[in-house]
Design an enzyme around this catalytic site. Structure first.
Site, PDB file in Angstrom:
ATOM      1  N   HIS A  59     118.296 -13.381  17.365  1.00 47.82           N
ATOM      2  CA  HIS A  59     119.477 -13.724  16.560  1.00 47.82           C
ATOM      3  C   HIS A  59     120.559 -14.369  17.418  1.00 47.82           C
ATOM      4  O   HIS A  59     120.543 -14.242  18.646  1.00 47.82           O
ATOM      5  CB  HIS A  59     120.051 -12.462  15.888  1.00 47.82           C
ATOM      6  CG  HIS A  59     119.273 -12.016  14.693  1.00 47.82           C
ATOM      7  ND1 HIS A  59     118.117 -11.254  14.785  1.00 47.82           N
ATOM      8  CD2 HIS A  59     119.465 -12.240  13.363  1.00 47.82           C
ATOM      9  CE1 HIS A  59     117.645 -11.025  13.569  1.00 47.82           C
ATOM     10  NE2 HIS A  59     118.444 -11.617  12.694  1.00 47.82           N
TER      11      HIS A  59
ATOM     12  N   LYS B 230     125.936 -11.295  16.806  1.00 48.62           N
ATOM     13  CA  LYS B 230     125.422 -10.184  15.992  1.00 48.62           C
ATOM     14  C   LYS B 230     125.831  -8.838  16.593  1.00 48.62           C
ATOM     15  O   LYS B 230     125.708  -8.639  17.805  1.00 48.62           O
ATOM     16  CB  LYS B 230     123.898 -10.286  15.877  1.00 48.62           C
ATOM     17  CG  LYS B 230     123.301  -9.267  14.928  1.00 48.62           C
ATOM     18  CD  LYS B 230     121.888  -9.625  14.531  1.00 48.62           C
ATOM     19  CE  LYS B 230     121.253  -8.543  13.660  1.00 48.62           C
ATOM     20  NZ  LYS B 230     122.024  -8.269  12.442  1.00 48.62           N
TER      21      LYS B 230
HETATM   22  N1  LIG Z   1     120.735  -9.396   4.631  1.00 46.65           N
HETATM   23  C1  LIG Z   1     120.693 -10.642   5.102  1.00 46.65           C
HETATM   24  O1  LIG Z   1     119.890 -11.476   4.683  1.00 46.65           O
HETATM   25  C2  LIG Z   1     121.674 -11.034   6.168  1.00 46.65           C
HETATM   26  C3  LIG Z   1     121.735 -12.344   6.641  1.00 46.65           C
HETATM   27  C4  LIG Z   1     122.691 -12.668   7.580  1.00 46.65           C
HETATM   28  C5  LIG Z   1     123.560 -11.693   8.028  1.00 46.65           C
HETATM   29  N2  LIG Z   1     123.445 -10.425   7.562  1.00 46.65           N
HETATM   30  C6  LIG Z   1     124.392  -9.369   7.912  1.00 46.65           C
HETATM   31  O2  LIG Z   1     125.582  -9.647   7.192  1.00 46.65           O
HETATM   32  C7  LIG Z   1     126.709  -9.208   7.932  1.00 46.65           C
HETATM   33  C8  LIG Z   1     127.689 -10.381   8.102  1.00 46.65           C
HETATM   34  O3  LIG Z   1     127.078 -11.381   8.872  1.00 46.65           O
HETATM   35  P1  LIG Z   1     127.867 -12.720   9.286  1.00 46.65           P
HETATM   36  O4  LIG Z   1     126.926 -13.471  10.136  1.00 46.65           O
HETATM   37  O5  LIG Z   1     128.439 -13.339   8.083  1.00 46.65           O
HETATM   38  O6  LIG Z   1     129.025 -12.095  10.188  1.00 46.65           O
HETATM   39  P2  LIG Z   1     130.495 -12.680  10.430  1.00 46.65           P
HETATM   40  O7  LIG Z   1     131.015 -11.941  11.632  1.00 46.65           O
HETATM   41  O8  LIG Z   1     130.460 -14.160  10.450  1.00 46.65           O
HETATM   42  O9  LIG Z   1     131.297 -12.206   9.133  1.00 46.65           O
HETATM   43  C9  LIG Z   1     131.721 -10.911   8.901  1.00 46.65           C
HETATM   44  C10 LIG Z   1     133.046 -11.000   8.167  1.00 46.65           C
HETATM   45  O10 LIG Z   1     133.441  -9.685   7.752  1.00 46.65           O
HETATM   46  C11 LIG Z   1     134.830  -9.638   7.870  1.00 46.65           C
HETATM   47  N3  LIG Z   1     135.279  -8.245   7.913  1.00 46.65           N
HETATM   48  C12 LIG Z   1     135.222  -7.377   8.923  1.00 46.65           C
HETATM   49  N4  LIG Z   1     135.781  -6.213   8.556  1.00 46.65           N
HETATM   50  C13 LIG Z   1     136.174  -6.360   7.280  1.00 46.65           C
HETATM   51  C14 LIG Z   1     136.822  -5.521   6.345  1.00 46.65           C
HETATM   52  N5  LIG Z   1     137.196  -4.286   6.671  1.00 46.65           N
HETATM   53  N6  LIG Z   1     137.057  -6.015   5.102  1.00 46.65           N
HETATM   54  C15 LIG Z   1     136.701  -7.253   4.773  1.00 46.65           C
HETATM   55  N7  LIG Z   1     136.111  -8.114   5.612  1.00 46.65           N
HETATM   56  C16 LIG Z   1     135.846  -7.661   6.849  1.00 46.65           C
HETATM   57  C17 LIG Z   1     135.156 -10.390   9.155  1.00 46.65           C
HETATM   58  O11 LIG Z   1     136.503 -10.800   9.163  1.00 46.65           O
HETATM   59  C18 LIG Z   1     134.193 -11.556   9.048  1.00 46.65           C
HETATM   60  O12 LIG Z   1     134.799 -12.655   8.398  1.00 46.65           O
HETATM   61  C19 LIG Z   1     126.151  -8.649   9.228  1.00 46.65           C
HETATM   62  O13 LIG Z   1     125.988  -7.259   9.103  1.00 46.65           O
HETATM   63  C20 LIG Z   1     124.777  -9.284   9.353  1.00 46.65           C
HETATM   64  O14 LIG Z   1     123.874  -8.523  10.083  1.00 46.65           O
HETATM   65  C21 LIG Z   1     122.518 -10.090   6.647  1.00 46.65           C
HETATM   66  O1  LIG Z   2     122.810 -12.913  11.282  1.00 46.40           O
HETATM   67  C1  LIG Z   2     122.487 -11.703  11.167  1.00 46.40           C
HETATM   68  O2  LIG Z   2     123.170 -10.781  11.648  1.00 46.40           O
HETATM   69  C2  LIG Z   2     121.267 -11.361  10.414  1.00 46.40           C
HETATM   70  N1  LIG Z   2     120.966 -10.119  10.262  1.00 46.40           N
HETATM   71  C3  LIG Z   2     119.878  -9.641   9.492  1.00 46.40           C
HETATM   72  C4  LIG Z   2     119.234  -8.446  10.179  1.00 46.40           C
HETATM   73  O3  LIG Z   2     119.900  -7.683  10.907  1.00 46.40           O
HETATM   74  O4  LIG Z   2     118.048  -8.249   9.960  1.00 46.40           O
HETATM   75  C5  LIG Z   2     118.852 -10.660   9.160  1.00 46.40           C
HETATM   76  C6  LIG Z   2     119.383 -12.001   8.894  1.00 46.40           C
HETATM   77  C7  LIG Z   2     120.458 -12.446   9.842  1.00 46.40           C
END
Ligand SMILES: NC(=O)c1ccc[n+]([C@@H]2O[C@H](COP(=O)([O-])OP(=O)(O)OC[C@H]3O[C@@H](n4cnc5c(N)ncnc54)[C@H](O)[C@@H]3O)[C@@H](O)[C@H]2O)c1
Ligand SMILES: O=C(O)C1=N[C@H](C(=O)O)CCC1
EC number: 1.17.1.8
Length: 266
Positions: free
Chosen positions: A155, A159
């Site tokens: 990643h 992250k």
């Molecule tokens: N399930 C999936 O398919 C998938 C895909 C990508 C990322 N993710 C997960 O999604 C999450 C976000 O990823 P990202 O890459 O967008 O991260 P990022 O750091 O770009 O965004 C996170 C956002 O959350 C905000 N934030 C933090 N605390 C907060 C609060 N108390 N209230 C409101 N907003 C708050 C931050 O200001 C930031 O803008 C991570 O946990 C990541 O692992 C999951």
């Molecule tokens: O960008 C991230 O953070 C992502 N997190 C997910 C994970 O923890 O599996 C998957 C997609 C991207």
């Protein structure tokens, strides 16, 4: 088609931005508020430049989820706040769709029980990309025939959690198909700590964090005279949005929590 009122938590994040674009393009969704750490009372259109969305930003999640007429909360924040927001949503009769990773097993159990007691649907999906869901399902199938396996997840370097939610979910699915056993030489010793990665039931998970990466995973199976590698790459965060859309639609038709998008795919 019935309109679904949506709140997005984390709207300025990398995933939050993609989710807002998806919502703006889908008629069945109406963005009714956002939860952010900053910009209390401002319009999300002014903060993000996404002109079609005029919902207001709340910095207090409790006030937002209590005040706003919402059906679904999409949470894309951090492990700490994702868990808090999920509980608050359920307590306020709002169905959470959670992409945020890094929940502990105890937290997952707690929100699963809360969803059941409230009879409110919820979706927690460590990976919303359909290709990643298939990669996990194919891995589960392969583990029947190849019980020795290591997972390499890669990643971007912003992250927060390691290993990834996807790697943990993959290991959990593989665990359903194979007996727990030690892999590698019985007398193997690490001369540098963690050289062999994290251990789940004898399976190893290796986490790579580098600029330039988005989200990638290889599941490598080894058998006599052969290996099998199942690999998925998310090259852009658009890859997650059809899954977010599906989850935010289908969560309205379920009354328990599902962990993993596979439960909603045909
Ligand atoms: N399930 C999936 O398919 C998938 C895909 C990508 C990322 N993710 C997960 O999604 C999450 C976000 O990823 P990202 O890459 O967008 O991260 P990022 O750091 O770009 O965004 C996170 C956002 O959350 C905000 N934030 C933090 N605390 C907060 C609060 N108390 N209230 C409101 N907003 C708050 C931050 O200001 C930031 O803008 C991570 O946990 C990541 O692992 C999951
Ligand atoms: O960008 C991230 O953070 C992502 N997190 C997910 C994970 O923890 O599996 C998957 C997609 C991207």
């Amino acid at each position: 088609m019935k309109q679904i009122n949506v709140v997005v938590a984390g709207p300025r994040g990398k995933m939050g931005q993609e989710a807002l674009k998806m919502i703006a393009n889908e008629e069945q969704f109406q963005l009714v508020a956002c939860i952010d750490r900053k910009h209390e009372g401002e319009k999300i259109s002014e903060v993000t430049g996404l002109r079609d969305l005029d919902a207001i930003i709340y910095t207090d999640a409790e006030v937002c989820l209590n005040e706003v007429d919402a059906d679904v909360l999409i949470d894309l924040t951090t492990p700490e706040f994702g868990y808090k927001h999920t509980k608050l949503a359920l307590e306020n009769g709002i169905r959470p769709v959670v992409g945020t990773t890094g929940f502990t097993p105890d937290q997952l159990e707690e929100v699963t029980n809360l969803s059941e007691s409230k009879q409110l649907g919820a979706v927690i999906a460590p990976n919303f990309a359909v290709g990643a869901v298939l990669m996990m399902q194919f891995s589960k199938w392969a583990a029947k025939h190849f019980p020795d396996v290591e997972i390499i997840e890669k990643h971007h370097d912003q992250k927060l959690d390691a290993p990834s939610g996807t790697a943990i979910k993959t290991a959990d699915l593989i665990k359903e198909e194979r007996e727990s056993h030690h892999q590698g030489h019985p007398d193997e010793k690490e001369t540098l700590q963690s050289a062999r990665g994290a251990d789940v039931d004898g399976m190893k998970i290796h986490s790579v964090r580098l600029p330039g990466l988005v989200a990638h995973q290889e599941v490598i199976f080894g058998g006599l005279g052969q290996t099998l590698t199942i690999k998925h790459d998310s090259l852009h965060r658009e890859s997650f949005m059809s899954g977010v859309k599906l989850a935010a639609t289908e969560v309205m038709n379920i009354d328990t929590l599902v962990y993993g998008l596979e439960h909603l795919l045909d």
